[in-house]
Design an enzyme around this catalytic site. Structure first.
Site, PDB file in Angstrom:
ATOM      1  CD1 TRP A   1      -1.958  -1.834   2.057  1.00  0.00           C
ATOM      2  CD2 TRP A   1      -3.071  -1.093  -0.075  1.00  0.00           C
ATOM      3  NE1 TRP A   1      -2.910  -3.498   1.481  1.00  0.00           N
ATOM      4  CE2 TRP A   1      -3.645  -2.706   0.134  1.00  0.00           C
ATOM      5  CE3 TRP A   1      -3.187  -0.624  -1.000  1.00  0.00           C
ATOM      6  CZ2 TRP A   1      -4.365  -2.949  -0.407  1.00  0.00           C
ATOM      7  CZ3 TRP A   1      -3.896  -1.471  -2.154  1.00  0.00           C
ATOM      8  CH2 TRP A   1      -4.769  -2.864  -1.183  1.00  0.00           C
TER       9      TRP A   1
ATOM     10  CG  ASP B   1      -3.347   3.853   4.342  1.00  0.00           C
ATOM     11  OD1 ASP B   1      -3.941   3.834   4.697  1.00  0.00           O
ATOM     12  OD2 ASP B   1      -3.023   3.425   3.098  1.00  0.00           O
TER      13      ASP B   1
ATOM     14  CE  LYS C   1      -8.404  -3.263   3.907  1.00  0.00           C
ATOM     15  NZ  LYS C   1      -7.779  -2.661   3.528  1.00  0.00           N
TER      16      LYS C   1
HETATM   17  C1  LIG Z   1      -6.796  -1.994   1.993  1.00  0.00           C
HETATM   18  C2  LIG Z   1      -5.892  -1.150   2.049  1.00  0.00           C
HETATM   19  C3  LIG Z   1      -6.159   0.136   1.693  1.00  0.00           C
HETATM   20  C4  LIG Z   1      -6.923   0.223   0.362  1.00  0.00           C
HETATM   21  O1  LIG Z   1      -8.201   0.561   0.524  1.00  0.00           O
HETATM   22  P1  LIG Z   1      -9.104   0.750  -0.940  1.00  0.00           P
HETATM   23  O2  LIG Z   1     -10.370   1.545   0.812  1.00  0.00           O
HETATM   24  O3  LIG Z   1      -9.586  -0.634  -1.672  1.00  0.00           O
HETATM   25  O4  LIG Z   1      -8.621   1.836  -1.874  1.00  0.00           O
HETATM   26  C5  LIG Z   1      -4.390   0.717   1.700  1.00  0.00           C
HETATM   27  N1  LIG Z   1      -4.284   1.080   2.444  1.00  0.00           N
HETATM   28  C6  LIG Z   1      -4.693  -0.426   3.356  1.00  0.00           C
HETATM   29  C7  LIG Z   1      -3.657   0.294   4.585  1.00  0.00           C
HETATM   30  C8  LIG Z   1      -5.674  -1.149   3.163  1.00  0.00           C
HETATM   31  O5  LIG Z   1      -5.032  -2.104   4.027  1.00  0.00           O
END
Ligand SMILES: *Cc1c(COP(=O)(O)O)cnc(C)c1O
Length: 360
Positions: free
Chosen positions: A102, A172, A196
């Site tokens: 990511w 993030d 999540k």
């Molecule tokens: C799942 C995830 C993403 C991507 O998320 P989307 O909502 O599918 O764009 C980005 N960063 C992290 C740390 C993730 O766990």
């Protein structure tokens, strides 16, 4: 009815009481005769839903007054572009820490808009640790520093938040928001996709310090400008109403269950059960260095692809679902977000013990 213990990394398990309440209110939300899915986003009922979701999130995370909370769409992946478009405003430089897939995607996207410096990386060991970050690593005049607090695929988590001085820190937090307490004032901006630890996919939460608003690049599309959404209280266009409603129910469930401090205690207890077993197992082993372990996503392997496959199959037959690891690590991964009950982790460890004595 039977509920599985669902260890999916995302979309992930939701608190059962939240699903039950949503079911009860599905066709008639509080006497309105309509579902939240069918309701005007400008209605008094929906305004109450979004406003209390924001208020509850603010109280859970202790978000200070000078931060805005946004409910956006496009997932965390859209933030990979929105962050540089809005924040690369002075030196057009930013520092990124590369701790996994990511982070790499965030870096690739940011490179379209400015000079991106990857100040540290753990790619040399397949992202199985969090690199040491001392303040001297960072570019003095960077517009921001970007980290991924919890690396969903590799199961690592920053043991502490780096000190970036006056340079705003962007995080993030998609896979560990609401799982442990963070001091919001250490961050300029936090973002997280919902699927999540917040609610269903479709809503993305952004928490942004007010002084970072209003500096977007000229070319920034209206919809990708944070200010568009702060000025309209996340109602510039139709928001993802139903996802916001479920997220709001999750926030209420968190408050009822003791808030983030209680969740963090439970998450440390839950992950501790699994890590203790892994540390003493003759068959299974964790893939992450100890100081960098996540309390949300726990990858583990047997060392044999055949045994891994057998484990996943037999676990599934016992209602322990979605344990297959991400292809970049292999083996298994147990994602144990807030909504995973302790009983689920206990059942997993029990099964791992039994599997070990049969196959070890
Ligand atoms: C799942 C995830 C993403 C991507 O998320 P989307 O909502 O599918 O764009 C980005 N960063 C992290 C740390 C993730 O766990």
């Amino acid at each position: 009815m039977s509920r599985a213990y669902n260890f999916s990394a995302g979309p992930a398990t939701l608190p059962f009481p939240v699903l039950e309440r949503a079911q009860n209110e599905l066709t008639d939300y509080q006497g309105t005769g309509m579902s939240v899915m069918e309701m005007s986003h400008r209605s008094a009922e929906f305004m109450e839903i979004i406003q209390s979701a924001e208020a509850d999130l603010r109280s859970l995370m202790r978000i200070p007054e000078d931060y805005k909370v946004l409910f956006l769409q496009g997932g965390a992946s859209m933030q990979f572009a929105m962050v540089p478009l809005n924040l690369l405003s002075k030196s057009h430089r930013a520092d990124y820490v590369n701790t996994g897939s990511w982070s790499k995607k965030a870096i690739a996207e940011a490179k379209r808009y400015g000079a991106i410096n990857v100040v540290a990386s753990s790619e040399d060991k397949n992202f199985s640790y969090i690199p040491q970050l001392n303040p001297g690593l960072f570019t003095a005049n960077a517009d921001y520093v970007h980290i991924t607090t919890n690396n969903t695929i590799y199961g690592t988590c920053f043991p502490e938040i780096p000190d970036t001085g006056n340079v705003p820190l962007v995080a993030d937090m998609s896979s560990n928001i609401l799982s442990q307490h963070y001091d919001i004032t250490k961050f300029g901006l936090i973002y997280a996709g919902a699927q999540k630890n917040i609610g269903p996919a479709g809503v993305t939460i952004v928490i942004i310090r007010e002084d970072l608003l209003g500096k977007a690049m000229e070319v920034t599309p209206t919809m990708l400008n944070y200010q568009t959404h702060t000025e309209a209280d996340s109602m510039f266009n139709t928001p993802p109403c139903y996802s916001i409603y479920i997220a709001g129910l999750v926030f209420k469930w968190l408050i009822k269950n003791g808030g983030i401090d209680a969740m963090e205690r439970r998450n440390r207890e839950k992950s501790g059960l699994l890590y203790d077993f892994l540390d003493n197992s003759s068959l299974f082993k964790g893939t992450v260095s100890k100081e960098s372990r996540s309390i949300m996503n726990i990858p583990f392997v047997t060392g044999s692809d055949e045994l891994d496959a057998k484990f996943i199959k037999e676990a599934s037959a016992r209602n322990l679902k979605t344990l297959k690891g991400h292809r970049s690590v292999g083996g298994m991964r147990a994602s144990i977000y807030n909504a995973m009950p302790k009983e689920g982790v206990e059942a997993l460890v029990e099964f791992m013990k039994a599997f070990e004595s049969e196959n070890g």
